[in-house]
Design a protein around this motif. Sequence first.
Motif, PDB file in Angstrom:
ATOM      1  N   GLU A  15       0.850  -1.192   0.000  1.00 27.58           N
ATOM      2  CA  GLU A  15       0.000   0.000   0.000  1.00 27.58           C
ATOM      3  C   GLU A  15       0.882   1.237   0.000  1.00 27.58           C
ATOM      4  O   GLU A  15       2.031   1.190   0.440  1.00 27.58           O
ATOM      5  N   SER A  16       0.314   2.345  -0.471  1.00 28.61           N
ATOM      6  CA  SER A  16       1.121   3.547  -0.572  1.00 28.61           C
ATOM      7  C   SER A  16       1.731   3.936   0.773  1.00 28.61           C
ATOM      8  O   SER A  16       2.917   4.225   0.865  1.00 28.61           O
ATOM      9  N   HIS A  17       0.894   3.935   1.828  1.00 25.94           N
ATOM     10  CA  HIS A  17       1.400   4.327   3.142  1.00 25.94           C
ATOM     11  C   HIS A  17       1.325   3.199   4.159  1.00 25.94           C
ATOM     12  O   HIS A  17       1.303   3.426   5.363  1.00 25.94           O
ATOM     13  N   GLY A  18       1.285   1.968   3.664  1.00 23.57           N
ATOM     14  CA  GLY A  18       1.308   0.799   4.543  1.00 23.57           C
ATOM     15  C   GLY A  18       2.715   0.498   5.014  1.00 23.57           C
ATOM     16  O   GLY A  18       3.665   1.190   4.644  1.00 23.57           O
ATOM     17  N   ARG A  45      16.695   1.331  -9.233  1.00 22.57           N
ATOM     18  CA  ARG A  45      16.349   1.909 -10.540  1.00 22.57           C
ATOM     19  C   ARG A  45      14.856   2.249 -10.603  1.00 22.57           C
ATOM     20  O   ARG A  45      14.460   3.263 -11.155  1.00 22.57           O
ATOM     21  N   ARG A  46      14.027   1.384 -10.013  1.00 22.75           N
ATOM     22  CA  ARG A  46      12.585   1.617 -10.039  1.00 22.75           C
ATOM     23  C   ARG A  46      12.224   2.910  -9.296  1.00 22.75           C
ATOM     24  O   ARG A  46      11.236   3.568  -9.602  1.00 22.75           O
ATOM     25  N   GLN A  47      13.035   3.260  -8.339  1.00 18.60           N
ATOM     26  CA  GLN A  47      12.757   4.487  -7.584  1.00 18.60           C
ATOM     27  C   GLN A  47      13.143   5.748  -8.347  1.00 18.60           C
ATOM     28  O   GLN A  47      12.762   6.851  -7.947  1.00 18.60           O
ATOM     29  N   GLY A  54       8.561  13.552  -4.355  1.00 17.06           N
ATOM     30  CA  GLY A  54       9.332  13.592  -3.119  1.00 17.06           C
ATOM     31  C   GLY A  54       9.485  12.248  -2.427  1.00 17.06           C
ATOM     32  O   GLY A  54      10.454  12.034  -1.695  1.00 17.06           O
ATOM     33  N   ARG A  55       8.549  11.346  -2.664  1.00 15.06           N
ATOM     34  CA  ARG A  55       8.562  10.063  -1.958  1.00 15.06           C
ATOM     35  C   ARG A  55       9.882   9.319  -2.106  1.00 15.06           C
ATOM     36  O   ARG A  55      10.378   8.686  -1.158  1.00 15.06           O
ATOM     37  N   GLN A  56      10.444   9.390  -3.291  1.00 17.84           N
ATOM     38  CA  GLN A  56      11.632   8.572  -3.557  1.00 17.84           C
ATOM     39  C   GLN A  56      12.879   9.099  -2.848  1.00 17.84           C
ATOM     40  O   GLN A  56      13.884   8.407  -2.787  1.00 17.84           O
ATOM     41  N   ALA A 127      -4.579   0.395  -4.506  1.00 22.64           N
ATOM     42  CA  ALA A 127      -4.308   0.462  -5.948  1.00 22.64           C
ATOM     43  C   ALA A 127      -2.913   1.003  -6.237  1.00 22.64           C
ATOM     44  O   ALA A 127      -2.448   0.967  -7.374  1.00 22.64           O
ATOM     45  N   SER A 128      -2.246   1.469  -5.201  1.00 24.78           N
ATOM     46  CA  SER A 128      -0.998   2.202  -5.376  1.00 24.78           C
ATOM     47  C   SER A 128       0.083   1.435  -6.130  1.00 24.78           C
ATOM     48  O   SER A 128       0.263   0.227  -5.938  1.00 24.78           O
ATOM     49  N   ALA A 129       0.827   2.181  -6.912  1.00 26.96           N
ATOM     50  CA  ALA A 129       1.978   1.615  -7.621  1.00 26.96           C
ATOM     51  C   ALA A 129       3.136   1.324  -6.668  1.00 26.96           C
ATOM     52  O   ALA A 129       4.175   0.822  -7.085  1.00 26.96           O
ATOM     53  N   ARG A 130       2.956   1.616  -5.407  1.00 24.52           N
ATOM     54  CA  ARG A 130       3.951   1.209  -4.416  1.00 24.52           C
ATOM     55  C   ARG A 130       4.131  -0.319  -4.457  1.00 24.52           C
ATOM     56  O   ARG A 130       5.194  -0.844  -4.144  1.00 24.52           O
ATOM     57  N   GLU A 131       3.083  -1.001  -4.828  1.00 29.79           N
ATOM     58  CA  GLU A 131       3.108  -2.472  -4.942  1.00 29.79           C
ATOM     59  C   GLU A 131       4.119  -2.946  -5.988  1.00 29.79           C
ATOM     60  O   GLU A 131       4.611  -4.072  -5.922  1.00 29.79           O
ATOM     61  N   THR A 132       4.432  -2.067  -6.938  1.00 30.60           N
ATOM     62  CA  THR A 132       5.346  -2.495  -8.003  1.00 30.60           C
ATOM     63  C   THR A 132       6.777  -2.690  -7.496  1.00 30.60           C
ATOM     64  O   THR A 132       7.590  -3.305  -8.194  1.00 30.60           O
ATOM     65  N   ALA A 133       7.065  -2.190  -6.293  1.00 25.47           N
ATOM     66  CA  ALA A 133       8.390  -2.477  -5.708  1.00 25.47           C
ATOM     67  C   ALA A 133       8.492  -3.987  -5.470  1.00 25.47           C
ATOM     68  O   ALA A 133       9.493  -4.623  -5.832  1.00 25.47           O
ATOM     69  N   GLU A 339      -2.799  14.149  -3.892  1.00 25.88           N
ATOM     70  CA  GLU A 339      -1.911  13.400  -3.007  1.00 25.88           C
ATOM     71  C   GLU A 339      -0.506  13.630  -3.527  1.00 25.88           C
ATOM     72  O   GLU A 339      -0.330  13.676  -4.757  1.00 25.88           O
ATOM     73  N   ARG A 340       0.482  13.702  -2.669  1.00 22.55           N
ATOM     74  CA  ARG A 340       1.863  13.805  -3.153  1.00 22.55           C
ATOM     75  C   ARG A 340       2.075  12.739  -4.237  1.00 22.55           C
ATOM     76  O   ARG A 340       1.724  11.576  -4.041  1.00 22.55           O
ATOM     77  N   SER A 341       2.635  13.134  -5.362  1.00 20.91           N
ATOM     78  CA  SER A 341       2.712  12.193  -6.479  1.00 20.91           C
ATOM     79  C   SER A 341       3.864  12.520  -7.418  1.00 20.91           C
ATOM     80  O   SER A 341       4.700  13.378  -7.115  1.00 20.91           O
ATOM     81  N   ASP A 342       3.897  11.825  -8.555  1.00 18.83           N
ATOM     82  CA  ASP A 342       4.933  12.036  -9.561  1.00 18.83           C
ATOM     83  C   ASP A 342       4.351  12.795 -10.749  1.00 18.83           C
ATOM     84  O   ASP A 342       3.146  12.750 -10.994  1.00 18.83           O
ATOM     85  N   VAL A 343       5.220  13.470 -11.503  1.00 17.45           N
ATOM     86  CA  VAL A 343       4.782  14.112 -12.748  1.00 17.45           C
ATOM     87  C   VAL A 343       4.850  13.096 -13.890  1.00 17.45           C
ATOM     88  O   VAL A 343       4.008  13.064 -14.774  1.00 17.45           O
TER      89      VAL A 343
END
Length: 391
Positions: A15-18, A45-47, A54-56, A127-133, A339-343
């Motif tokens: 999860e994004s903030h799990g 590299r994924r980061q 800012g998350r990364q 649904a967050s792409a945080r799962e892709t890690a 939500e804080r995010s990427d461009v």
Amino acid sequence: MHTHMTTLNCVTTGESHGPCGLAVITGFPAGLDLDIDFINTELKRRQGGYGRGGRQRIETDTATFLGGVRSGQTTGAPLVVQIPNKDSRLDDLERTPPVHRPRPGHADLAGSIKWLTDDCRNTLERASARETAARTAAGAVARCLLREVGIEVFGFVRSVQEVVTDVVVEPANVDSLRAAREASEVYSPDDAATKKMIEVIRAAKVDKDTVGGLCEVHVFGCPVGLGSCVTLADRLDARIAAAVMGIQAFKSVEIGMGREVASRRGSDVHDPIAYDDSLRDTPLLGFMRERNNAGGIEGGMTNGMPIVVTGAMKPISTLLRGMPSVDLRTKSSEHSDYERSDVCAVSAASVVMENAVGFEIAGALLDKFGGDTVRELRTSYEAYLSAARGL
Ligand code: EPS
């Protein structure tokens, strides 16, 4: 419908903030030395990639193996891989407040209705792409297995918005392209295109907007005959397509020439077959193709040519400027929440896709050659190649 239990399976979450991302891989053979540095390099590299938020700068994603590995070697038990989140605050309702104005393009609206709530928070977290890690880690593990039989995977950014590189990827230049990709802030092995892509991302940021693009993955060294034409579930192109379409924000997947096949004649699409005995010891087993419109897969099976997959990622659906939306509590028109995010996360997605495709190839490899141990896999692989060459 016929269901099929593949040898290799994986469940991922994050999860994004799990608290963490987690991958549980079953069906992986024993006796493989895992290249932990490689796995962590893929996570790093994924980061990255120009356009990330800012998350990364907060996270330093690294894989912790909680099961299935002893002294760096796989044991045959399920592999459990954890990637802890530093920014973990799911239960801090002040810092992760409810979200009531769904972002167009995001899972927010459909998920909130599906789970019968006017708060999009749980949906956006899940649904967050945080799962892709976790998915990247699982794919990188699988690629350690692929290396045992000389299969290499290479992914890069083909385009960002309307900026496209025309690099041609071949077995002979893949090492230099990999080096060029490492030098590119957007993971595109083309200096001039990289500069233009960065410009496009920068301009979107100024406008508080977002951009997407195309990721492309090539797989070299697959023997003829991975996958199958027998059932839908065995078709390697179908499995790759599902894996790539399953990446957050992907809207299309193409193999080889892709949708272009629809507008050409057969003689212009299909790759003529020739035989060259000097190529007998290559993955082609001598059956030469001068072009690769099929993208390395015919009838759901590898044909010895490189596998070529393209995936289209839509622009991130979290726009700083917002989009017209509706407050789920009042039904009044409002701007979507931010939500804080990427461009732009196309570079990161190219890493996810590279590893997701690698995972599917490893699955097909294990389906065909199996074995409890890497040693048995290799024996079976060699026996097949020698039988095929003896035809
Ligand atoms: C992240 C993916 C993002 C965020 C996250 C990290 O995915 P999504 O927008 O789909 O939730 O969860 O963080 C941020 C962008 C942020 O700034 O918090 C990832 O790929 O690691």
